[in-house]
Design a protein around this motif. Sequence first.
Motif, mmCIF file in Angstrom:
data_model
loop_
_atom_site.group_PDB
_atom_site.id
_atom_site.type_symbol
_atom_site.label_atom_id
_atom_site.label_comp_id
_atom_site.label_asym_id
_atom_site.label_seq_id
_atom_site.Cartn_x
_atom_site.Cartn_y
_atom_site.Cartn_z
ATOM 1 N N SER A 257 10.431 42.917 -3.960
ATOM 2 C CA SER A 257 10.571 41.555 -4.479
ATOM 3 C C SER A 257 10.158 40.476 -3.488
ATOM 4 N N LEU A 258 9.897 40.847 -2.270
ATOM 5 C CA LEU A 258 9.561 39.872 -1.231
ATOM 6 C C LEU A 258 8.061 39.590 -1.222
ATOM 7 N N ALA A 259 7.719 38.311 -1.321
ATOM 8 C CA ALA A 259 6.304 37.928 -1.248
ATOM 9 C C ALA A 259 5.723 38.502 0.038
ATOM 10 N N PHE A 260 4.477 38.768 0.069
ATOM 11 C CA PHE A 260 3.743 39.341 1.204
ATOM 12 C C PHE A 260 3.983 40.845 1.307
ATOM 13 N N ILE A 261 5.221 41.284 1.495
ATOM 14 C CA ILE A 261 5.531 42.696 1.699
ATOM 15 C C ILE A 261 5.240 43.511 0.437
ATOM 16 N N SER A 262 5.568 42.970 -0.717
ATOM 17 C CA SER A 262 5.380 43.727 -1.959
ATOM 18 C C SER A 262 3.910 44.022 -2.238
ATOM 19 N N LEU A 263 3.015 43.274 -1.608
ATOM 20 C CA LEU A 263 1.594 43.563 -1.760
ATOM 21 C C LEU A 263 1.182 44.796 -0.957
ATOM 22 N N LEU A 264 1.989 45.159 0.037
ATOM 23 C CA LEU A 264 1.651 46.265 0.927
ATOM 24 C C LEU A 264 2.334 47.578 0.577
ATOM 25 N N LEU A 265 3.520 47.505 -0.047
ATOM 26 C CA LEU A 265 4.310 48.705 -0.321
ATOM 27 C C LEU A 265 4.304 49.060 -1.806
ATOM 28 N N PRO A 266 3.904 50.267 -2.137
ATOM 29 C CA PRO A 266 3.896 50.700 -3.543
ATOM 30 C C PRO A 266 5.242 51.302 -3.967
ATOM 31 N N THR A 267 6.305 50.529 -3.860
ATOM 32 C CA THR A 267 7.633 51.092 -4.110
ATOM 33 C C THR A 267 7.992 51.202 -5.587
ATOM 34 N N MET A 268 7.299 50.519 -6.463
ATOM 35 C CA MET A 268 7.665 50.526 -7.878
ATOM 36 C C MET A 268 7.668 51.937 -8.467
ATOM 37 N N THR A 269 6.641 52.705 -8.198
ATOM 38 C CA THR A 269 6.563 54.064 -8.721
ATOM 39 C C THR A 269 7.680 54.921 -8.140
ATOM 40 N N ILE A 270 7.949 54.735 -6.886
ATOM 41 C CA ILE A 270 9.004 55.495 -6.219
ATOM 42 C C ILE A 270 10.359 55.154 -6.836
ATOM 43 N N LEU A 271 10.582 53.883 -7.142
ATOM 44 C CA LEU A 271 11.867 53.462 -7.701
ATOM 45 C C LEU A 271 12.174 54.120 -9.037
ATOM 46 N N VAL A 272 11.169 54.324 -9.850
ATOM 47 C CA VAL A 272 11.389 54.980 -11.136
ATOM 48 C C VAL A 272 11.850 56.422 -10.903
ATOM 49 N N ALA A 273 11.232 57.112 -9.957
ATOM 50 C CA ALA A 273 11.626 58.488 -9.637
ATOM 51 C C ALA A 273 13.010 58.535 -8.998
ATOM 52 N N VAL A 274 13.373 57.510 -8.262
ATOM 53 C CA VAL A 274 14.669 57.466 -7.594
ATOM 54 C C VAL A 274 15.813 57.524 -8.610
ATOM 55 N N GLY A 275 15.631 56.903 -9.767
ATOM 56 C CA GLY A 275 16.658 56.964 -10.810
ATOM 57 C C GLY A 275 16.977 58.396 -11.188
ATOM 58 N N PHE A 276 15.955 59.221 -11.281
ATOM 59 C CA PHE A 276 16.134 60.638 -11.604
ATOM 60 C C PHE A 276 16.879 61.344 -10.474
ATOM 61 N N ILE A 277 16.467 61.120 -9.251
ATOM 62 C CA ILE A 277 17.088 61.778 -8.095
ATOM 63 C C ILE A 277 18.550 61.386 -7.963
ATOM 64 N N LEU A 278 18.852 60.101 -8.156
ATOM 65 C CA LEU A 278 20.236 59.645 -8.033
ATOM 66 C C LEU A 278 21.134 60.297 -9.080
ATOM 67 N N ALA A 279 20.631 60.394 -10.298
ATOM 68 C CA ALA A 279 21.424 61.033 -11.357
ATOM 69 C C ALA A 279 21.597 62.517 -11.067
ATOM 70 N N ALA A 280 20.541 63.163 -10.605
ATOM 71 C CA ALA A 280 20.627 64.587 -10.292
ATOM 72 C C ALA A 280 21.589 64.847 -9.131
ATOM 73 N N ALA A 281 21.693 63.887 -8.216
ATOM 74 C CA ALA A 281 22.613 64.001 -7.077
ATOM 75 C C ALA A 281 24.018 63.521 -7.432
ATOM 76 N N GLU A 282 24.215 63.164 -8.695
ATOM 77 C CA GLU A 282 25.514 62.723 -9.219
ATOM 78 C C GLU A 282 26.039 61.464 -8.546
ATOM 79 N N ILE A 283 25.139 60.547 -8.260
ATOM 80 C CA ILE A 283 25.523 59.232 -7.745
ATOM 81 C C ILE A 283 25.691 58.323 -8.953
ATOM 82 N N PRO A 284 26.827 57.660 -9.077
ATOM 83 C CA PRO A 284 27.068 56.817 -10.257
ATOM 84 C C PRO A 284 25.960 55.775 -10.453
ATOM 85 N N PHE A 285 25.501 55.694 -11.687
ATOM 86 C CA PHE A 285 24.386 54.785 -12.004
ATOM 87 C C PHE A 285 24.682 53.353 -11.579
ATOM 88 N N TRP A 286 25.865 52.852 -11.901
ATOM 89 C CA TRP A 286 26.163 51.441 -11.653
ATOM 90 C C TRP A 286 26.270 51.123 -10.165
#
Length: 173
Positions: free
Chosen positions: A33-62
Amino acid sequence: MDIEFLKTSILEFVQNHRAYAPFVLGLMTFAESLAFISLLLPTMTILVAVGFILAAAEIPFWVAWSGAVCGAFLGNWLSYAIGQRLKETAYDVWPLSRHPKLVERGESFFQRFGPWAVFLGRFFGPIRAVIALIAGIFLMPQILFQAANLASASVWAFVILAPGAGLAHYLLW
């Protein structure tokens, strides 16, 4: 390399360090979300996968969601403050200086949608990198900006984490 071993290793690591999940997600969404940095880091794709990993690791969604919201909110807030402080000279800072078309599109988007641009801009990849900065440059009222910022961070964090978390529950249980 065995894919099952890799999956098990990642899940064990995340489960063993679950207390850090909101903080790590916060850092990732802050960078996204930070101007400048977000142009350099492709974190959006990673974040979608992180939702799966967190649920699989039984970390509460909220819990994970709250960390993601905080990071996204703070990243936009800092971008807004930079825009207020630097004005148009912010456009000359690398890597934004290499993307004049993005600045033009961001300004046009902001002028077209006004306060809604802050909310909507978070959902459109390249615009997300500059819209809070532009809101600061155009001196959008702070209270209006922060309301749109918090609302968009809350919805955006849900949208990026929920599909993976839901899919994990469907596939793993």
